[in-house]
Design a protein around this motif. Sequence first.
Motif, short mmCIF file in Angstrom:
data_model
loop_
_atom_site.label_atom_id
_atom_site.label_comp_id
_atom_site.label_asym_id
_atom_site.label_seq_id
_atom_site.Cartn_x
_atom_site.Cartn_y
_atom_site.Cartn_z
N CYS A 33 0.86 -1.18 0.00
CA CYS A 33 0.00 0.00 0.00
C CYS A 33 0.90 1.24 0.00
N TYR A 90 -5.03 -4.82 1.15
CA TYR A 90 -4.17 -3.71 0.74
C TYR A 90 -4.76 -2.95 -0.46
N THR A 91 -3.86 -2.58 -1.41
CA THR A 91 -4.26 -1.69 -2.51
C THR A 91 -4.14 -2.47 -3.81
N TYR A 94 -2.29 -1.35 -7.14
CA TYR A 94 -1.00 -0.71 -6.93
C TYR A 94 0.13 -1.57 -7.53
N THR A 120 -9.47 -0.73 -3.56
CA THR A 120 -8.26 0.09 -3.65
C THR A 120 -8.47 1.45 -3.00
N ARG A 121 -7.38 2.24 -3.02
CA ARG A 121 -7.45 3.61 -2.51
C ARG A 121 -7.87 4.55 -3.64
N CYS A 124 -5.21 5.65 -6.25
CA CYS A 124 -4.48 4.59 -6.97
C CYS A 124 -5.28 4.05 -8.14
#
Length: 305
Positions: A33, A90-91, A94, A120-121, A124
């Motif tokens: 991340c 996590y992301t 990414y 995801t974030r 991202c």
Amino acid sequence: MQLPNYVNTFGAAMQRKYGHKVHKLTINADFTCPNRDGSKGLGGCSFCNNATFNPNGRRPPSVIEQLEAGKRVILKRTGARHYLAYFQAYTNTYAAIEQLRALYDQALEHPDVVGLSVGTRPDCVPDPVLDLLCEYRDRGLEVWLELGLQSANDHTLAQVNRGHGWAEYADSARRARQRGLNLCTHLIVGMPGERRRDSLQSLARVLEVGTDGLKLHPLHVVKGTQLARQWRQGEYQPLAFDDYVDTAVAMVQQTPAGIIYHRLTGTASKDLLLAPLWCSQKWAVLNAIHDRLHYASICRAQGAA
Ligand code: SF4
């Protein structure tokens, strides 16, 4: 309990669309991340503990092995035979685009997987990632982009060291929706310094930009986090059960009927959860939300009679 009588749940929406159950199988694809590796920040969000994604600390099994293991559990519990590969830990955007494609393709090779849900974030999701997800959608697969916003309040986001603000979310959400990609927005109730009205304000901002789905959960205090230290020092007061239920009910009531609730609460493993302890009782929370919505509908009906 008949929650779908009062909430447009993901399960009911999939049943309507496909005529059968479609469940998400969670996958840890060993991403990291940007809020942990230093490109956005170090240490991560104040409430995040890596171990919640990967309790034994070992490299996760292959995507197919995880899907098979998840399928065995779900099949026994619900009888569902079709699944979305839910890249959750996590992301999950990414990485280089070809690496993402290879990973998502692996999941889609499983004969019972009918689509993807990618968490995801908001900072991202460059255009090539959205275009890749649209490619899968255009092949007739069920595809969801899940953006972790948590709060639409920049002050709160800074306080939990989120490493992005509302603006990044609004930009990513708009670009996803311009492409007609299904978007699910994650919100957390009980963020530090927030009350019910803040959660409702976050919801209102999300609805103004537009979304197709929502995922709610109460803020968990888990071991090994900055939030746990704040909680021990009395700087963070966990949410009470009734406050969560009241807020979740108010949010559901203010959400247009077409928006799908992917989740109305969340649990953390008992080994890691410090507070609030009721978070581990998912069904008690869901039953209470159901009962309040049921009661509200009776009151409405009596008021109309
Ligand atoms: S909650 Fe998500 S964005 Fe925050 S540190 Fe953990 S993995 Fe990264």
